[in-house]
Design a protein around this motif. Structure first.
Motif, short mmCIF file in Angstrom:
data_model
loop_
_atom_site.label_atom_id
_atom_site.label_comp_id
_atom_site.label_asym_id
_atom_site.label_seq_id
_atom_site.Cartn_x
_atom_site.Cartn_y
_atom_site.Cartn_z
N THR A 6 -0.77 -2.44 -5.99
CA THR A 6 -0.98 -1.76 -7.07
C THR A 6 -2.33 -0.70 -6.88
O THR A 6 -2.85 -0.81 -5.62
CB THR A 6 -1.79 -2.64 -8.95
OG1 THR A 6 -3.28 -2.99 -7.94
CG2 THR A 6 -1.19 -3.99 -8.65
N TYR A 7 -1.94 0.48 -7.90
CA TYR A 7 -2.83 1.53 -7.69
C TYR A 7 -3.25 2.54 -8.92
O TYR A 7 -2.73 2.35 -10.44
CB TYR A 7 -1.91 2.49 -7.32
CG TYR A 7 -1.94 4.53 -6.89
CD1 TYR A 7 -2.63 5.19 -5.78
CD2 TYR A 7 -2.52 5.43 -8.16
CE1 TYR A 7 -2.96 6.21 -5.44
CE2 TYR A 7 -3.14 6.34 -8.05
CZ TYR A 7 -3.19 6.63 -6.84
OH TYR A 7 -3.71 7.22 -6.11
N GLU A 8 -4.96 2.18 -9.04
CA GLU A 8 -5.71 2.72 -9.74
C GLU A 8 -6.34 4.44 -9.79
O GLU A 8 -7.25 3.73 -8.81
CB GLU A 8 -6.47 1.47 -10.24
CG GLU A 8 -7.49 1.41 -12.18
CD GLU A 8 -8.54 0.97 -12.03
OE1 GLU A 8 -8.74 0.88 -12.84
OE2 GLU A 8 -7.83 -0.27 -11.66
N ASN A 10 -8.87 6.60 -10.60
CA ASN A 10 -9.97 7.08 -11.57
C ASN A 10 -11.42 7.22 -11.41
O ASN A 10 -12.14 7.74 -10.22
CB ASN A 10 -10.56 5.34 -12.31
CG ASN A 10 -12.29 5.68 -13.08
OD1 ASN A 10 -11.87 6.32 -14.01
ND2 ASN A 10 -12.80 4.86 -12.41
N ALA A 14 -8.69 6.42 -6.03
CA ALA A 14 -7.52 5.56 -5.76
C ALA A 14 -7.85 4.16 -5.13
O ALA A 14 -8.02 4.21 -4.17
CB ALA A 14 -6.34 6.06 -5.43
N THR A 15 -7.67 3.48 -6.14
CA THR A 15 -8.74 2.26 -5.94
C THR A 15 -6.73 1.08 -5.11
O THR A 15 -5.94 0.77 -6.94
CB THR A 15 -8.83 0.71 -7.03
OG1 THR A 15 -10.55 1.74 -6.72
CG2 THR A 15 -9.32 -0.68 -6.30
#
Length: 232
Positions: A6-8, A10, A14-15
């Motif tokens: 998954t890519y988040e 914020n 990028a986590t």
């Protein structure tokens, strides 16, 4: 991204989270998704936090794929070595937030990023290849030599010594250890610090500092692709 990764994004960070079963195994599909995540991070000009699941960063390569035979094993190791080579030269800072165990290829990922945070607990980190009958590949030897403390290189690569999180700091797999509840807070704190860097200078200095190592890694990846010598 895929369900495996998954890519988040914020606030410029990028986590990227690996989520592939109990061992968080690294398969062709996972590497494809990870490379896609790095592509997005480059587009977003984001500092990267690479992490896993609670209790497990990664147990290494997907054994089902590795056990299909020498050609399949060689193909997966080539993809994996190419990925860690990309991490080593990535133009933006990469932080590993190691949630727990990091074995074999999981530990090589730690050896390839800019900063590594681990969690306290009964976790195992290290290179177990020799212990399970796998002759260490050329790229793996040089990745370990590049980042491990000299006193721990032989112990890790030839003796397959496995470390606690605290021991992994001394060996060079981790830079610091925090309580599990503080892991992502600390990773994001560091990411905000890294955001203050001049990214052009960071990228150019990283590649300049690692120029000989990256060239050596390219030769090793090519040599391993010709003859991996995994079984022993």
């Amino acid at each position: 991204m895929s369900e495996l990764v998954t890519y988040e994004l914020n606030d410029g960070v990028a986590t990227v989270t690996i989520s592939n079963g109990k061992a968080n195994a690294l398969s062709h599909e996972v590497f494809e998704a990870l490379n896609g995540a790095l592509d997005r991070a480059e587009q977003d000009k984001a500092v990267v936090i690479l992490t896993g699941q609670a209790g497990i960063f990664s147990g290494g390569y997907d054994l089902k794929e590795m056990q299909k035979g020498p050609e399949a094993a060689t193909a997966l190791v080539t993809v994996g070595s190419t990925f860690t080579r990309r991490l080593a030269a990535f133009p933006l800072p990469v932080i590993a937030a190691c949630n727990g165990h990091a074995i074999a290829k999981g530990a090589f990922v730690l050896l390839s990023v800019d900063y590594r945070i681990g969690t306290e607990g009964p976790f195992k980190l290290g290179l177990n290849e020799v212990a399970i009958g796998m002759t260490m590949h050329h790229a793996g030897i040089e990745i370990a030599r590049h980042r491990l403390a000299p006193a721990h290189f032989y112990r890790s690569v030839v003796n397959a010594e496995i470390y606690s999180p605290e021991g992994a700091v001394a060996a060079g797999f981790l830079d610091e250890v925090v309580p599990a509840s503080d892991l992502m807070t600390r990773a994001n704190e560091l990411a905000q610090q890294f955001k203050q860097l001049n990214m052009r200078a960071h990228s150019e200095t990283k590649v300049k500092a690692k120029a000989e190592y990256l060239a050596l890694l390219d030769r090793c990846i090519e040599k391993d692709a010709e003859h991996l010598g995994l079984s022993g």
